[in-house]
Design an enzyme around this catalytic site. Structure first.
Site, PDB file in Angstrom:
ATOM      1  N   HIS A 167       0.828  -1.209   0.000  1.00 55.99           N
ATOM      2  CA  HIS A 167       0.000   0.000   0.000  1.00 55.99           C
ATOM      3  C   HIS A 167       0.863   1.260   0.000  1.00 55.99           C
ATOM      4  CE1 HIS A 167       0.605  -0.583   4.360  1.00 55.99           C
ATOM      5  NE2 HIS A 167       0.366   0.711   4.491  1.00 55.99           N
ATOM      6  N   HIS A 186       1.018   5.463   1.290  1.00 57.55           N
ATOM      7  CA  HIS A 186       0.542   6.595   2.090  1.00 57.55           C
ATOM      8  C   HIS A 186       1.036   7.868   1.418  1.00 57.55           C
ATOM      9  CE1 HIS A 186      -0.766   4.696   5.921  1.00 57.55           C
ATOM     10  NE2 HIS A 186       0.057   3.735   5.530  1.00 57.55           N
ATOM     11  N   TYR A 207     -16.453  28.251  16.582  1.00 59.99           N
ATOM     12  CA  TYR A 207     -16.384  29.461  15.765  1.00 59.99           C
ATOM     13  C   TYR A 207     -17.721  29.719  15.070  1.00 59.99           C
ATOM     14  CZ  TYR A 207     -14.883  32.687  12.108  1.00 59.99           C
ATOM     15  OH  TYR A 207     -14.761  33.768  11.274  1.00 59.99           O
ATOM     16  N   GLN A 212     -20.850  32.922  15.992  1.00 62.29           N
ATOM     17  CA  GLN A 212     -20.833  33.997  14.990  1.00 62.29           C
ATOM     18  C   GLN A 212     -21.747  35.156  15.352  1.00 62.29           C
ATOM     19  OE1 GLN A 212     -18.969  34.545  11.892  1.00 62.29           O
ATOM     20  NE2 GLN A 212     -17.805  33.350  13.350  1.00 62.29           N
TER      21      GLN A 212
END
Length: 134
Positions: free
Chosen positions: A60, A62, A126, A130
């Site tokens: 595999h 990455h 966040y 608001q």
């Protein structure tokens, strides 16, 4: 990660992408590993994607890659898998007949993870605050 810019965007997007060889055959060793590594690096460079990190395991890959927002992570994986498979099979034709009879090199499955500079909890707070800060 550092901020990236183009003519209309500022972004800081990174993807952790993992994909496996079909049947998890451990063929990405020696020269095949080198061919795979070079092919992925060349593809990212040609498409303007920043390859931050790359590790080739025997079965595999990455990748840590950054790309503009209009480039879908699936497009990155599809392009890298396609070009690298052609390059590996062209350079090492014995792999095709021995392990991958009539089919592609890569499994159709891919893992995608996003990498950013702030946590999901920070983004949630966040957004939720608001109106208070408005």
């Amino acid at each position: 990660m550092e901020l990236q810019r183009n003519s209309h965007q500022v972004y800081e997007i990174g993807y952790h992408v993992i994909f496996c060889t079909k049947y998890r055959h451990k063929v990405l060793v020696g020269e095949a590993e080198t061919t795979c590594r070079n092919s992925i690096a060349e593809t990212c460079l040609a498409y303007g994607w920043q390859l931050k990190e790359l590790e080739i395991m025997p079965d595999h890959v990455h990748m840590f890659v950054s790309a503009p927002p209009q480039t879908a992570p699936a497009e990155i994986a599809r392009t890298v898998k396609s070009i690298s498979a052609v390059k590996i099979f062209t350079t090492h034709p014995n792999l095709k007949g021995r392990k991958f009879w009539g089919s592609g090199l890569w499994s159709p499955s891919t893992y995608f993870g996003t990498v950013g500079h702030i946590s999901k909890d920070t983004v949630r707070r966040y957004i939720q605050t608001q109106k208070e800060r408005g």
